[in-house]
Write a protein that holds these residues in place. Structure first.
Motif, PDB file in Angstrom:
ATOM      1  N   ALA A  14       0.817  -1.214   0.000  1.00 22.98           N
ATOM      2  CA  ALA A  14       0.000   0.000   0.000  1.00 22.98           C
ATOM      3  C   ALA A  14       0.847   1.259   0.000  1.00 22.98           C
ATOM      4  O   ALA A  14       0.471   2.268  -0.591  1.00 22.98           O
ATOM      5  CB  ALA A  14      -0.945  -0.004   1.198  1.00 22.98           C
ATOM      6  N   TRP A  15       2.002   1.239   0.634  1.00 25.51           N
ATOM      7  CA  TRP A  15       2.861   2.420   0.668  1.00 25.51           C
ATOM      8  C   TRP A  15       3.312   2.795  -0.730  1.00 25.51           C
ATOM      9  O   TRP A  15       3.400   3.972  -1.063  1.00 25.51           O
ATOM     10  CB  TRP A  15       4.060   2.191   1.578  1.00 25.51           C
ATOM     11  N   TYR A  16       3.574   1.810  -1.574  1.00 21.35           N
ATOM     12  CA  TYR A  16       4.077   2.101  -2.914  1.00 21.35           C
ATOM     13  C   TYR A  16       2.961   2.605  -3.826  1.00 21.35           C
ATOM     14  O   TYR A  16       3.180   3.494  -4.643  1.00 21.35           O
ATOM     15  CB  TYR A  16       4.757   0.866  -3.505  1.00 21.35           C
ATOM     16  N   VAL A  17       1.783   2.062  -3.673  1.00 18.95           N
ATOM     17  CA  VAL A  17       0.644   2.537  -4.469  1.00 18.95           C
ATOM     18  C   VAL A  17       0.347   3.997  -4.127  1.00 18.95           C
ATOM     19  O   VAL A  17       0.104   4.818  -5.014  1.00 18.95           O
ATOM     20  CB  VAL A  17      -0.592   1.630  -4.246  1.00 18.95           C
ATOM     21  N   SER A  18       0.388   4.338  -2.858  1.00 21.45           N
ATOM     22  CA  SER A  18       0.185   5.728  -2.452  1.00 21.45           C
ATOM     23  C   SER A  18       1.270   6.631  -3.016  1.00 21.45           C
ATOM     24  O   SER A  18       1.000   7.744  -3.477  1.00 21.45           O
ATOM     25  CB  SER A  18       0.176   5.838  -0.931  1.00 21.45           C
ATOM     26  N   MET A  63      13.712  -0.844   0.339  1.00 21.94           N
ATOM     27  CA  MET A  63      13.476   0.096   1.413  1.00 21.94           C
ATOM     28  C   MET A  63      11.989   0.087   1.736  1.00 21.94           C
ATOM     29  O   MET A  63      11.168  -0.237   0.901  1.00 21.94           O
ATOM     30  CB  MET A  63      13.976   1.494   1.054  1.00 21.94           C
ATOM     31  N   TRP A  64      11.667   0.438   2.951  1.00 16.68           N
ATOM     32  CA  TRP A  64      10.275   0.360   3.386  1.00 16.68           C
ATOM     33  C   TRP A  64       9.821   1.665   4.018  1.00 16.68           C
ATOM     34  O   TRP A  64       9.405   1.708   5.158  1.00 16.68           O
ATOM     35  CB  TRP A  64      10.093  -0.799   4.363  1.00 16.68           C
ATOM     36  N   GLY A  65       9.938   2.746   3.310  1.00 21.93           N
ATOM     37  CA  GLY A  65       9.368   3.996   3.770  1.00 21.93           C
ATOM     38  C   GLY A  65      10.217   4.762   4.752  1.00 21.93           C
ATOM     39  O   GLY A  65       9.687   5.325   5.699  1.00 21.93           O
ATOM     40  N   ASP A  66      11.531   4.765   4.560  1.00 20.13           N
ATOM     41  CA  ASP A  66      12.387   5.570   5.422  1.00 20.13           C
ATOM     42  C   ASP A  66      12.265   7.037   5.050  1.00 20.13           C
ATOM     43  O   ASP A  66      11.902   7.395   3.943  1.00 20.13           O
ATOM     44  CB  ASP A  66      13.855   5.138   5.282  1.00 20.13           C
ATOM     45  N   SER A  67      12.619   7.883   5.973  1.00 22.04           N
ATOM     46  CA  SER A  67      12.610   9.314   5.724  1.00 22.04           C
ATOM     47  C   SER A  67      14.033   9.756   5.431  1.00 22.04           C
ATOM     48  O   SER A  67      14.963   9.430   6.168  1.00 22.04           O
ATOM     49  CB  SER A  67      12.061  10.059   6.934  1.00 22.04           C
ATOM     50  N   ILE A  68      14.214  10.506   4.334  1.00 19.54           N
ATOM     51  CA  ILE A  68      15.541  10.933   3.925  1.00 19.54           C
ATOM     52  C   ILE A  68      15.902  12.264   4.571  1.00 19.54           C
ATOM     53  O   ILE A  68      17.025  12.514   4.915  1.00 19.54           O
ATOM     54  CB  ILE A  68      15.602  11.035   2.393  1.00 19.54           C
ATOM     55  N   GLY A  69      14.942  13.109   4.742  1.00 22.52           N
ATOM     56  CA  GLY A  69      15.205  14.420   5.302  1.00 22.52           C
ATOM     57  C   GLY A  69      13.957  14.954   5.979  1.00 22.52           C
ATOM     58  O   GLY A  69      13.114  14.195   6.444  1.00 22.52           O
ATOM     59  N   TRP A  71      11.274  16.491   4.723  1.00 23.05           N
ATOM     60  CA  TRP A  71      10.006  16.155   4.074  1.00 23.05           C
ATOM     61  C   TRP A  71      10.148  15.063   3.029  1.00 23.05           C
ATOM     62  O   TRP A  71       9.171  14.566   2.524  1.00 23.05           O
ATOM     63  CB  TRP A  71       9.395  17.387   3.421  1.00 23.05           C
ATOM     64  N   GLN A  72      11.373  14.681   2.675  1.00 20.12           N
ATOM     65  CA  GLN A  72      11.545  13.683   1.625  1.00 20.12           C
ATOM     66  C   GLN A  72      11.305  12.286   2.172  1.00 20.12           C
ATOM     67  O   GLN A  72      11.886  11.896   3.168  1.00 20.12           O
ATOM     68  CB  GLN A  72      12.955  13.737   1.024  1.00 20.12           C
ATOM     69  N   HIS A  73      10.485  11.586   1.499  1.00 17.88           N
ATOM     70  CA  HIS A  73      10.196  10.202   1.835  1.00 17.88           C
ATOM     71  C   HIS A  73      10.731   9.359   0.693  1.00 17.88           C
ATOM     72  O   HIS A  73      10.457   9.639  -0.464  1.00 17.88           O
ATOM     73  CB  HIS A  73       8.681  10.026   1.991  1.00 17.88           C
ATOM     74  N   ASP A  74      11.501   8.334   0.998  1.00 16.70           N
ATOM     75  CA  ASP A  74      12.165   7.610  -0.082  1.00 16.70           C
ATOM     76  C   ASP A  74      11.195   6.867  -0.995  1.00 16.70           C
ATOM     77  O   ASP A  74      11.512   6.604  -2.141  1.00 16.70           O
ATOM     78  CB  ASP A  74      13.231   6.675   0.460  1.00 16.70           C
ATOM     79  N   ALA A  75      10.009   6.560  -0.530  1.00 23.55           N
ATOM     80  CA  ALA A  75       9.025   5.899  -1.392  1.00 23.55           C
ATOM     81  C   ALA A  75       8.592   6.824  -2.528  1.00 23.55           C
ATOM     82  O   ALA A  75       8.372   6.373  -3.656  1.00 23.55           O
ATOM     83  CB  ALA A  75       7.812   5.468  -0.584  1.00 23.55           C
ATOM     84  N   LEU A  76       8.486   8.113  -2.253  1.00 19.74           N
ATOM     85  CA  LEU A  76       8.108   9.062  -3.297  1.00 19.74           C
ATOM     86  C   LEU A  76       9.177   9.156  -4.372  1.00 19.74           C
ATOM     87  O   LEU A  76       8.869   9.201  -5.566  1.00 19.74           O
ATOM     88  CB  LEU A  76       7.843  10.441  -2.692  1.00 19.74           C
TER      89      LEU A  76
END
Length: 119
Positions: A14-18, A63-69, A71-76
């Motif tokens: 679901a994280w990737y579809v979003s 990766m499973w939804g880590d935060s890069i900074g 506001w950056q989310h690695d899934a995006l």
């Protein structure tokens, strides 16, 4: 993800579809307003930079939804790179669909396809 408990996942993808939906809004806006610049410049550069970043930091695409900074989310970023790769593939197919190929060049393309899947 239902949000009730972090240990219970009813739909792991679901994280990737979003992320695909959110990245799709950005891509749609850019293609609508800056088509040539986005397809010829932003797509290739973003794919190279984002995938290089993931292989450098995560040594792969796992990766499973880590935060890069902040506001950056690695899934995006992963969704953006994947969709940009799809845009480039579509443009390439449109350019070569009307080209007549010899039998030898078809064999070379088949070999390149098999090699790309293998690699």
């Amino acid at each position: 993800m239902v949000g009730l408990n972090q240990d219970i996942y009813f739909n792991n993808v679901a994280w990737y579809v979003s992320a695909l939906l959110i990245a799709g809004y950005f891509i749609y806006y850019m293609v609508l307003n800056h088509r040539k610049f986005y397809i010829q410049f932003v797509c290739p550069i973003s794919v190279i930079l984002i995938y290089s970043f993931y292989y450098r930091i995560y040594t792969g695409m796992e990766m499973w939804g880590d935060s890069i900074g902040f506001w950056q989310h690695d899934a995006l970023l992963r969704a953006l790179a994947g969709m940009n790769m799809g845009i480039m593939s579509y443009q390439l197919c449109n350019k070569i669909k009307d080209i007549r190929l010899t039998a030898f060049s078809e064999y070379l393309l088949d070999a390149a396809e098999i090699f790309s899947f293998y690699s």
